[in-house]
Write a protein that holds these residues in place. Structure first.
Motif, short mmCIF file in Angstrom:
data_model
loop_
_atom_site.label_atom_id
_atom_site.label_comp_id
_atom_site.label_asym_id
_atom_site.label_seq_id
_atom_site.Cartn_x
_atom_site.Cartn_y
_atom_site.Cartn_z
N THR A 18 0.87 -1.17 0.00
CA THR A 18 0.00 0.00 0.00
C THR A 18 0.90 1.22 0.00
O THR A 18 1.94 1.23 0.66
N ILE A 19 0.51 2.25 -0.74
CA ILE A 19 1.28 3.49 -0.79
C ILE A 19 0.39 4.62 -0.31
O ILE A 19 -0.70 4.83 -0.85
N SER A 20 0.86 5.33 0.72
CA SER A 20 0.11 6.48 1.24
C SER A 20 0.96 7.73 1.13
O SER A 20 2.17 7.69 1.37
N VAL A 21 0.31 8.83 0.78
CA VAL A 21 0.96 10.13 0.77
C VAL A 21 0.35 10.93 1.91
O VAL A 21 -0.87 11.03 2.03
N ILE A 22 1.22 11.46 2.76
CA ILE A 22 0.80 12.15 3.98
C ILE A 22 1.39 13.55 3.98
O ILE A 22 2.59 13.73 3.72
N LYS A 23 0.58 14.54 4.30
CA LYS A 23 1.04 15.92 4.42
C LYS A 23 1.42 16.17 5.87
O LYS A 23 0.65 15.89 6.79
N VAL A 24 2.65 16.67 6.08
CA VAL A 24 3.12 17.03 7.42
C VAL A 24 3.52 18.51 7.33
O VAL A 24 4.67 18.85 7.08
N GLU A 25 2.54 19.35 7.50
CA GLU A 25 2.68 20.78 7.24
C GLU A 25 3.74 21.47 8.12
O GLU A 25 4.41 22.39 7.66
N ALA A 26 3.95 21.01 9.33
CA ALA A 26 4.86 21.70 10.25
C ALA A 26 6.34 21.45 9.99
O ALA A 26 7.19 22.11 10.58
N MET A 27 6.68 20.51 9.12
CA MET A 27 8.10 20.25 8.83
C MET A 27 8.71 21.50 8.19
O MET A 27 8.15 22.06 7.26
N HIS A 28 9.85 21.93 8.72
CA HIS A 28 10.46 23.14 8.21
C HIS A 28 11.97 23.06 7.97
O HIS A 28 12.57 24.01 7.50
N CYS A 29 12.57 21.91 8.30
CA CYS A 29 14.02 21.78 8.12
C CYS A 29 14.39 20.31 7.89
O CYS A 29 13.58 19.42 8.12
N PRO A 30 15.63 20.06 7.45
CA PRO A 30 16.06 18.68 7.23
C PRO A 30 16.00 17.80 8.48
O PRO A 30 15.75 16.60 8.39
N LEU A 31 16.21 18.37 9.65
CA LEU A 31 16.11 17.58 10.88
C LEU A 31 14.68 17.10 11.11
O LEU A 31 14.47 16.00 11.61
N CYS A 32 13.72 17.92 10.74
CA CYS A 32 12.31 17.52 10.85
C CYS A 32 12.03 16.30 9.97
O CYS A 32 11.41 15.33 10.42
#
Length: 89
Positions: A18-32
């Protein structure tokens, strides 16, 4: 005959994912992105995780050993909220 068996196993493997695409709006940097990717990879059944910072999207390929709810819960452990955009079985 061996080629046929390998082919059947390959096809069943492909269709079992199964392939899911998820939005994680708060990510703002490579560490996130690294934190989110690591949390998801710790789940059983995860086959592939791709995180794109520019679009703030996570694409996860997984099998029946896990589910979308578990993936979203794993993302929450990183203090981020994930929202399903699409899922293809």
């Amino acid at each position: 005959m061996k080629i046929f068996i390998i082919f059947v196993l390959f096809i069943s493997y492909c269709f079992a994912s199964t392939i899911s695409v998820i939005k994680v709006e708060a990510m703002h940097c490579p560490l996130c992105t690294t934190a989110v990717k690591k949390a998801i990879k710790e789940l059983d059944g995860i086959e592939k995780v791709s995180v794109i910072l520019n679009t703030k999207e996570v694409t996860v390929t997984y099998n029946d050993k896990t589910n979308l709810k578990d993936i979203l819960t794993a993302i929450k452990t990183t203090s981020y909220e994930g929202v399903e955009i699409s899922t293809i079985k």
